[in-house]
Design an enzyme around this catalytic site. Structure first.
Site, PDB file in Angstrom:
ATOM      1  N   GLU A  34       0.159   3.648   1.726  1.00  0.00           N
ATOM      2  CA  GLU A  34       0.232   4.071   3.131  1.00  0.00           C
ATOM      3  C   GLU A  34       1.621   3.823   3.709  1.00  0.00           C
ATOM      4  OE1 GLU A  34      -1.833   5.170   5.987  1.00  0.00           O
ATOM      5  OE2 GLU A  34      -2.698   6.169   4.266  1.00  0.00           O
TER       6      GLU A  34
ATOM      7  N   TYR B  63      -1.576   0.024  10.753  1.00  0.00           N
ATOM      8  CA  TYR B  63      -1.875  -0.629   9.463  1.00  0.00           C
ATOM      9  C   TYR B  63      -0.678  -0.549   8.524  1.00  0.00           C
ATOM     10  CZ  TYR B  63      -3.672  -0.942   4.667  1.00  0.00           C
ATOM     11  OH  TYR B  63      -3.846  -1.265   3.333  1.00  0.00           O
TER      12      TYR B  63
ATOM     13  N   SER C  32       0.807  -1.225   0.000  1.00  0.00           N
ATOM     14  CA  SER C  32       0.000   0.000   0.000  1.00  0.00           C
ATOM     15  C   SER C  32       0.839   1.273   0.000  1.00  0.00           C
ATOM     16  CB  SER C  32      -0.882  -0.007   1.259  1.00  0.00           C
ATOM     17  OG  SER C  32      -1.401   1.270   1.512  1.00  0.00           O
TER      18      SER C  32
HETATM   19  P1  NAP Z   1     -11.455  -4.665   1.861  1.00  0.00           P
HETATM   20  O1  NAP Z   1     -12.625  -4.314   1.025  1.00  0.00           O
HETATM   21  O2  NAP Z   1     -11.399  -4.229   3.279  1.00  0.00           O
HETATM   22  O3  NAP Z   1     -11.299  -6.275   1.814  1.00  0.00           O
HETATM   23  C1  NAP Z   1     -10.488  -6.968   2.715  1.00  0.00           C
HETATM   24  C2  NAP Z   1     -10.763  -8.448   2.589  1.00  0.00           C
HETATM   25  O4  NAP Z   1      -9.970  -9.163   3.549  1.00  0.00           O
HETATM   26  C3  NAP Z   1     -12.224  -8.847   2.879  1.00  0.00           C
HETATM   27  O5  NAP Z   1     -12.590  -9.854   1.976  1.00  0.00           O
HETATM   28  C4  NAP Z   1     -12.140  -9.397   4.293  1.00  0.00           C
HETATM   29  O6  NAP Z   1     -13.166 -10.307   4.606  1.00  0.00           O
HETATM   30  C5  NAP Z   1     -10.797 -10.112   4.191  1.00  0.00           C
HETATM   31  N1  NAP Z   1     -10.241 -10.473   5.496  1.00  0.00           N
HETATM   32  C6  NAP Z   1     -10.085  -9.674   6.580  1.00  0.00           C
HETATM   33  N2  NAP Z   1      -9.533 -10.370   7.589  1.00  0.00           N
HETATM   34  C7  NAP Z   1      -9.341 -11.633   7.137  1.00  0.00           C
HETATM   35  C8  NAP Z   1      -8.816 -12.819   7.719  1.00  0.00           C
HETATM   36  N3  NAP Z   1      -8.370 -12.833   8.976  1.00  0.00           N
HETATM   37  N4  NAP Z   1      -8.759 -13.950   6.973  1.00  0.00           N
HETATM   38  C9  NAP Z   1      -9.214 -13.946   5.686  1.00  0.00           C
HETATM   39  N5  NAP Z   1      -9.728 -12.854   5.086  1.00  0.00           N
HETATM   40  C10 NAP Z   1      -9.798 -11.715   5.810  1.00  0.00           C
HETATM   41  O7  NAP Z   1     -10.109  -4.144   1.174  1.00  0.00           O
HETATM   42  P2  NAP Z   1      -9.837  -3.745  -0.363  1.00  0.00           P
HETATM   43  O8  NAP Z   1     -10.076  -2.296  -0.514  1.00  0.00           O
HETATM   44  O9  NAP Z   1     -10.503  -4.725  -1.249  1.00  0.00           O
HETATM   45  O10 NAP Z   1      -8.255  -3.933  -0.425  1.00  0.00           O
HETATM   46  C11 NAP Z   1      -7.699  -5.194  -0.768  1.00  0.00           C
HETATM   47  C12 NAP Z   1      -6.277  -5.263  -0.224  1.00  0.00           C
HETATM   48  O11 NAP Z   1      -5.504  -4.212  -0.799  1.00  0.00           O
HETATM   49  C13 NAP Z   1      -6.157  -5.095   1.283  1.00  0.00           C
HETATM   50  O12 NAP Z   1      -5.077  -5.886   1.704  1.00  0.00           O
HETATM   51  C14 NAP Z   1      -5.822  -3.619   1.450  1.00  0.00           C
HETATM   52  O13 NAP Z   1      -5.126  -3.421   2.668  1.00  0.00           O
HETATM   53  C15 NAP Z   1      -4.950  -3.398   0.239  1.00  0.00           C
HETATM   54  N6  NAP Z   1      -4.929  -2.029  -0.320  1.00  0.00           N
HETATM   55  C16 NAP Z   1      -6.112  -1.418  -0.610  1.00  0.00           C
HETATM   56  C17 NAP Z   1      -6.088  -0.165  -1.197  1.00  0.00           C
HETATM   57  C18 NAP Z   1      -7.368   0.556  -1.561  1.00  0.00           C
HETATM   58  O14 NAP Z   1      -7.303   1.774  -1.788  1.00  0.00           O
HETATM   59  N7  NAP Z   1      -8.492  -0.144  -1.650  1.00  0.00           N
HETATM   60  C19 NAP Z   1      -4.854   0.448  -1.505  1.00  0.00           C
HETATM   61  C20 NAP Z   1      -3.681  -0.231  -1.201  1.00  0.00           C
HETATM   62  C21 NAP Z   1      -3.732  -1.485  -0.632  1.00  0.00           C
HETATM   63  P3  NAP Z   1     -14.616  -9.790   5.155  1.00  0.00           P
HETATM   64  O15 NAP Z   1     -15.409  -9.455   3.935  1.00  0.00           O
HETATM   65  O16 NAP Z   1     -15.113 -10.976   5.889  1.00  0.00           O
HETATM   66  O17 NAP Z   1     -14.358  -8.598   6.032  1.00  0.00           O
HETATM   67  N1  GDD Z   2     -12.308   6.988   6.511  1.00  0.00           N
HETATM   68  C1  GDD Z   2     -12.464   8.323   6.674  1.00  0.00           C
HETATM   69  N2  GDD Z   2     -13.629   8.790   7.208  1.00  0.00           N
HETATM   70  N3  GDD Z   2     -11.479   9.165   6.281  1.00  0.00           N
HETATM   71  C2  GDD Z   2     -11.670  10.489   6.441  1.00  0.00           C
HETATM   72  C3  GDD Z   2     -12.846  11.020   6.982  1.00  0.00           C
HETATM   73  C4  GDD Z   2     -13.870  10.136   7.390  1.00  0.00           C
HETATM   74  O1  GDD Z   2     -14.917  10.522   7.879  1.00  0.00           O
HETATM   75  N4  GDD Z   2     -12.742  12.363   6.964  1.00  0.00           N
HETATM   76  C5  GDD Z   2     -11.561  12.671   6.455  1.00  0.00           C
HETATM   77  N5  GDD Z   2     -10.892  11.528   6.133  1.00  0.00           N
HETATM   78  C6  GDD Z   2      -9.531  11.472   5.559  1.00  0.00           C
HETATM   79  C7  GDD Z   2      -8.560  10.566   6.308  1.00  0.00           C
HETATM   80  O2  GDD Z   2      -8.062  11.216   7.475  1.00  0.00           O
HETATM   81  C8  GDD Z   2      -7.515  10.341   5.220  1.00  0.00           C
HETATM   82  O3  GDD Z   2      -6.620  11.417   5.185  1.00  0.00           O
HETATM   83  C9  GDD Z   2      -8.328  10.338   3.918  1.00  0.00           C
HETATM   84  O4  GDD Z   2      -9.603  10.906   4.258  1.00  0.00           O
HETATM   85  C10 GDD Z   2      -8.546   8.978   3.291  1.00  0.00           C
HETATM   86  O5  GDD Z   2      -9.058   8.109   4.270  1.00  0.00           O
HETATM   87  P1  GDD Z   2      -9.626   6.651   3.864  1.00  0.00           P
HETATM   88  O6  GDD Z   2     -10.636   6.785   2.792  1.00  0.00           O
HETATM   89  O7  GDD Z   2     -10.025   5.970   5.131  1.00  0.00           O
HETATM   90  O8  GDD Z   2      -8.368   5.951   3.178  1.00  0.00           O
HETATM   91  P2  GDD Z   2      -6.847   5.847   3.625  1.00  0.00           P
HETATM   92  O9  GDD Z   2      -6.056   6.696   2.676  1.00  0.00           O
HETATM   93  O10 GDD Z   2      -6.660   6.080   5.056  1.00  0.00           O
HETATM   94  O11 GDD Z   2      -6.545   4.306   3.373  1.00  0.00           O
HETATM   95  C11 GDD Z   2      -6.999   3.649   2.179  1.00  0.00           C
HETATM   96  O12 GDD Z   2      -6.002   3.743   1.185  1.00  0.00           O
HETATM   97  C12 GDD Z   2      -4.778   3.057   1.494  1.00  0.00           C
HETATM   98  C13 GDD Z   2      -3.815   3.293   0.312  1.00  0.00           C
HETATM   99  O13 GDD Z   2      -3.201   4.531   0.420  1.00  0.00           O
HETATM  100  C14 GDD Z   2      -7.322   2.208   2.552  1.00  0.00           C
HETATM  101  O14 GDD Z   2      -7.941   1.588   1.453  1.00  0.00           O
HETATM  102  C15 GDD Z   2      -6.061   1.419   2.870  1.00  0.00           C
HETATM  103  O15 GDD Z   2      -6.399   0.035   3.017  1.00  0.00           O
HETATM  104  C16 GDD Z   2      -5.072   1.586   1.712  1.00  0.00           C
HETATM  105  O16 GDD Z   2      -3.885   0.872   1.975  1.00  0.00           O
END
Ligand code: NAP
Ligand code: GDD
Length: 360
Positions: free
Chosen positions: A129, A156, A127
């Site tokens: 992050e 995280y 990520s």
């Molecule tokens: P998400 O919607 O939160 O999906 C996470 C998945 O992990 C869900 O299917 C969840 O199952 C499963 N999971 C959680 N704990 C588990 C466990 N102990 N054993 C098996 N499965 C488990 O996340 P996403 O947005 O699709 O992201 C996919 C991956 O990319 C994650 O690893 C996230 O950290 C990473 N990532 C995401 C972003 C982004 O912007 N979306 C960016 C960079 C990296 P449940 O449905 O049961 O909760």
């Molecule tokens: N969730 C959330 N809720 N975020 C908020 C809010 C709120 O009400 N208000 C402001 N924010 C700001 C957070 O402080 C952060 O700066 C930004 O919005 C994005 O927050 P999220 O959407 O929760 O995403 P993230 O950037 O913290 O993390 C996501 O992206 C990562 C990749 O950069 C997640 O998908 C992570 O799993 C992923 O790795």
């Protein structure tokens, strides 16, 4: 027929990846964990597909991983998308986040080694992050790429860094074809509702639907909108009769910059990484960055509201103990080596999400 295992198939990315691999004629083993409620909403459309199979396994439980991998020891590609993926939650549940997001990856890699599954290719969901507070800088721009040093700002991100280094170790130490995609934020209609983008578009959709329902109920009255501290109130223009009200959208820090792309584009990048002869790490991003305020501008514009300030309350409960202020990726390596590029613009992404939330 090629076989893939997707850990985290019920999540946003897992569901998009399952769609992509099924389209490519893979046999897909989608891994879900046990839950007391149904978590298959995002993959419901794949149920009954002859090449899709759901399996139960928890990545914190090594024996369940070993059992699964033994059963599918002819697997070609393993994608680890499972995680406790919410940054804010990781401050309240750091140990749990570590077990799932950090150690879970190690559990899969070590199981592959123990079972001698060296033919299988592995993808880890790393990520942006991990960069945390750090970025590189030229005279004209700030960005992060594969060379940028990590400076994680949350439990995280620290767990993701540990998993990321584990991938490199198992690649170099055990010869596993293991790649990590350093993905910047990616969103879409399947995004979890507590991430900021979806929280905004869902609120916009719900608010407009509510407003329409009030109009429908009081067709004969001229309706006025009044803004109170926490609520948007609808009343009759002449009699001031209260016709209904809707809670304002409560958000935290609106100044942070994120490089937001579309999840459907990003899962293509994951697959492309595993088609390379040599495993490696790649940044996947759009190269554009926007603040949360800019996201609000576009989302509210989609429903013809120019100034969202009266509709939003900033609430300290959504501030984090440490913030990542600036994310903007540089995707040259993915473009050059994988031939990957994003296909959805920021405006198209926001509109896609608002349109979805207006309909559902
Ligand atoms: P998400 O919607 O939160 O999906 C996470 C998945 O992990 C869900 O299917 C969840 O199952 C499963 N999971 C959680 N704990 C588990 C466990 N102990 N054993 C098996 N499965 C488990 O996340 P996403 O947005 O699709 O992201 C996919 C991956 O990319 C994650 O690893 C996230 O950290 C990473 N990532 C995401 C972003 C982004 O912007 N979306 C960016 C960079 C990296 P449940 O449905 O049961 O909760
Ligand atoms: N969730 C959330 N809720 N975020 C908020 C809010 C709120 O009400 N208000 C402001 N924010 C700001 C957070 O402080 C952060 O700066 C930004 O919005 C994005 O927050 P999220 O959407 O929760 O995403 P993230 O950037 O913290 O993390 C996501 O992206 C990562 C990749 O950069 C997640 O998908 C992570 O799993 C992923 O790795």
């Amino acid at each position: 027929m090629r076989k893939a295992i997707i850990f985290g198939v019920t999540g946003q990315d897992g569901s998009h990846l399952a769609d992509l691999l099924l389209e490519k004629q893979y046999k897909v083993i989608g891994v879900a964990r046990r839950s007391s409620v149904d978590t298959t909403e995002r993959i419901i459309h794949t149920s009954g597909h002859p090449n899709f199979m759901l399996a139960l396994c928890d990545i914190t439980d090594v024996s369940s991983i070993l059992q699964l991998l033994k059963e599918h020891d002819d697997v070609d590609e393993i994608y680890n998308l499972a995680a406790q993926s919410h940054v804010a939650v990781s401050f309240n549940q750091p140990g749990y986040t570590w077990d799932v997001t950090g150690k879970g990856c190690l559990n899969i890699l070590q199981s592959m080694v123990d079972l001698g599954l060296t033919q299988a290719r592995f993808y880890q969901a790393s990520s942006s992050e991990m960069f945390g507070k750090n970025y590189d800088e030229t005279e004209s721009e700030k960005y992060q790429n594969e060379e940028t040093k990590f400076l994680p700002q949350s439990p995280y991100a620290i767990a993701k860094c540990a998993a990321h280094y584990m991938v490199r170790l198992y690649r170099e130490g055990y010869g596993i074809h293991a790649s990590a995609g350093i993905l910047f934020n990616h969103e879409g209609p399947r995004r979890g509702e507590s991430f900021v983008t979806r929280k905004i578009t869902k609120w916009v959709g719900d608010f407009i639907k509510y407003k329409k329902s009030v109009r429908k109920e009081y067709t004969l009255k001229v309706i006025e909108t009044k803004f109170e501290e926490d609520r948007i109130v609808f009343e009759c223009a002449s009699t001031k009769e209260h016709l209904g009200s809707f809670p304002k959208l409560r958000l935290g820090n609106l100044e942070a910059f994120r490089d937001w792309g579309y999840a459907g584009d990003y899962v293509r990048g994951m697959w492309m990484m595993l088609q390379q002869d040599i495993p490696d790490d790649y940044v996947i991003c759009t190269g554009e960055t926007h603040t949360i305020k800019e996201f609000l501008d576009v989302a509210f514009n989609c429903v013809d509201i120019e100034d969202w300030s009266n509709f939003v309350v900033q609430d300290p409960q959504y501030y984090r103990p440490a913030e990542v202020d600036y994310l903007r990726g540089y995707n040259e390596k993915a473009k050059e080596k994988l031939g990957w590029r994003p296909e959805t613009s920021f405006e198209e992404l926001v509109k896609m999400m608002v349109d979805h939330d207006l309909k559902t």
